[in-house]
Design an enzyme around this catalytic site. Sequence first.
Site, mmCIF file in Angstrom:
data_model
loop_
_atom_site.group_PDB
_atom_site.id
_atom_site.type_symbol
_atom_site.label_atom_id
_atom_site.label_comp_id
_atom_site.label_asym_id
_atom_site.label_seq_id
_atom_site.Cartn_x
_atom_site.Cartn_y
_atom_site.Cartn_z
ATOM 1 C CD GLU A 91 33.027 48.738 -26.017
ATOM 2 O OE1 GLU A 91 34.123 48.020 -26.408
ATOM 3 O OE2 GLU A 91 32.261 48.337 -26.216
ATOM 4 C CD GLU A 112 34.712 41.611 -25.308
ATOM 5 O OE1 GLU A 112 34.203 41.222 -26.173
ATOM 6 O OE2 GLU A 112 34.874 42.824 -24.904
#
Length: 372
Positions: free
Chosen positions: A194, A287
Amino acid sequence: MASRCRIAISVGLLFLSAVSPAFPFLEANITFGSSKEIRKYRRIQSRLIWLNKPSLRTFQACSISPDGDIIDCVPSHLQPAFDHPLLKGQTPLDPPERPRGHWRTDFAEEESFQLWRITGEFCPEETIPIRRTREEDILRANSHAVGYVSGDQYFGAKGSLNVWAPNVKSSSEFSLSQIWVISGSFGEDLNTIEAGWQTDAYQATGCYNLLCSGFVQTNNRIAIGAAIRPTSAYAGGQYDISVLIWKDPNHGNWWLELGAGELVGYWPSLLFSHLADHASMLQFGGEVVNTEPSGFHTSTEMGSGHFAGEGFGRASYFRNLQLVDWDNSLVPVAGLRLLADRPGCYDIQGGVNGVWGNYFYYGGPGRNTRCP
């Protein structure tokens, strides 16, 4: 709570190391309520000594960077990556072949996008800048709004995302926007890589930034975890960054590039199981971690803190979404699917045009009348 927008990277494999104190514990004028608190404090101080490597040069953030960062220039062969048992004794690799179709320009106009570079200086050759780890970085129900593709073999992903400084309610929560490269099974042997930006740092165990070994940094101009500037303004100027993650077809390592051609470093292939071969899913989006008691939602913002329908200049976006195929070529993402698991809190809307290619707007304020 004041939030700070930072470049953040992570690897989804959790590598735990047993840390034996090799140096005397740091002492401080702190009152502890129990022997358990003393042991916890000593473990934290020992880990700080282990994490913060000897430096050849230090940028004192109090005079250079108003965000409070301290940047140490650490010899590249002493960086945390090489604490990992599988990487002991290694040194950083040379740059790989970039994917075909990759567009690169001079990085000069973007090289001061981190606050610690405000003077125009950077770390010497053969060193890398590392944001000094502090005690609060070690101590601390997710909501997503993402675009994704799955069901094929992927060898990388690229996109441009605009940078914001969303409000984060507490130190135990965070808000991020990033690209995920995923392979394996959720809940079992899941591998993820990520990269993106994040408000505040993760304050839990896990391989975020350079807090644990794995990611090998090769760049002496970018400090992972250091604050970004400028950030986008509501109904004002928009600032975005480009992120490219791809698998080197010759050596199999996963490389990270920021901006218009600045290589940051790589995740060695030997650290992975499924991602040693290819990814099976790519995700782009935001997120938020919610630590509110059951039945309530946090007011931590995602992206700009505004819903996707407000569009350019007001909502967060990802644009020019691409993937790296089996032939090491960058191609437009096809069949992008959109998902917001709490659309009353954070939502997502996408499209395609000739300038932005595949794109979407996403984000939201968290708790509101539609999201109690």
